[in-house]
Scaffold this motif. Structure first.
Motif, mmCIF file in Angstrom:
data_model
loop_
_atom_site.group_PDB
_atom_site.id
_atom_site.type_symbol
_atom_site.label_atom_id
_atom_site.label_comp_id
_atom_site.label_asym_id
_atom_site.label_seq_id
_atom_site.Cartn_x
_atom_site.Cartn_y
_atom_site.Cartn_z
ATOM 1 N N GLU A 135 24.585 -15.390 25.246
ATOM 2 C CA GLU A 135 23.550 -16.125 25.973
ATOM 3 C C GLU A 135 23.856 -17.619 26.009
ATOM 4 O O GLU A 135 23.699 -18.268 27.049
ATOM 5 N N GLN A 136 24.299 -18.157 24.881
ATOM 6 C CA GLN A 136 24.634 -19.585 24.833
ATOM 7 C C GLN A 136 25.810 -19.910 25.757
ATOM 8 O O GLN A 136 25.785 -20.919 26.457
ATOM 9 N N LEU A 137 26.812 -19.051 25.761
ATOM 10 C CA LEU A 137 27.969 -19.263 26.647
ATOM 11 C C LEU A 137 27.580 -19.158 28.117
ATOM 12 O O LEU A 137 28.041 -19.949 28.948
ATOM 13 N N TYR A 142 26.689 -21.651 33.375
ATOM 14 C CA TYR A 142 25.860 -21.749 34.577
ATOM 15 C C TYR A 142 25.103 -23.074 34.695
ATOM 16 O O TYR A 142 24.451 -23.319 35.696
ATOM 17 N N SER A 143 25.189 -23.931 33.689
ATOM 18 C CA SER A 143 24.472 -25.211 33.792
ATOM 19 C C SER A 143 25.378 -26.358 34.169
ATOM 20 O O SER A 143 26.504 -26.311 34.369
#
Length: 143
Positions: A135-137, A142-143
């Motif tokens: 999730e962090q990756l 995507y940010s």
């Protein structure tokens, strides 16, 4: 990295299930069945003296022709225990369990038993850690 203490807290089981070394194998098996567990701690005067598992039963009772109702747990339990301190990490616990080919790992703070971690507990925690990392990756990408 998650510690053994944190994993025990997440299990929401505050009672450590144990049996006396003088109990019969049948009594220990009944307690294990009632609690839906594969191993039970063997305690004498609040001191950990062994662990009794389904593997002990299969190899030391059934295959040796003993009876469950006539054999004390002390006769067939695993005496040489592998334990971890509360600050042991998921990776340390998994490494020890894999290397020594065990499925249950008591967590001790000094001589005080805090609980038992199963291989299932560790797999569950490792999966949660990996999901968090993914999730962090994804958020980073995507940010």
């Amino acid at each position: 990295m998650t510690t053994a203490r944190q994993m025990l807290a997440a299990k929401n089981k505050h009672e450590t299930i144990a049996v006396s070394p003088n109990a019969t194998v049948y009594q220990a098996l009944q307690m294990m069945a009632d609690a839906n567990i594969g191993a039970i701690l063997v305690m004498e005067n609040d001191k950990l003296v062994g662990i009794f598992s389904e593997r002990d039963y299969a190899r030391k009772v059934v295959l040796m022709g003993k009876t469950s109702s006539g054999t004390p747990v002390a006769e067939i339990m695993t005496h040489k225990l592998l334990c971890v301190p509360p600050n042991a990490t998921t990776n340390e616990c998994m490494g020890l369990m894999t290397e020594k080919r065990i499925r249950h790992l008591p967590v001790l703070d000094g001589d005080t038993v805090l609980g038992v971690l199963s291989i299932g507990d560790l797999v569950h925690e490792k999966m949660a850690e990996q999901e968090f990392t993914i999730e962090q990756l994804e958020q980073y990408i995507y940010s």
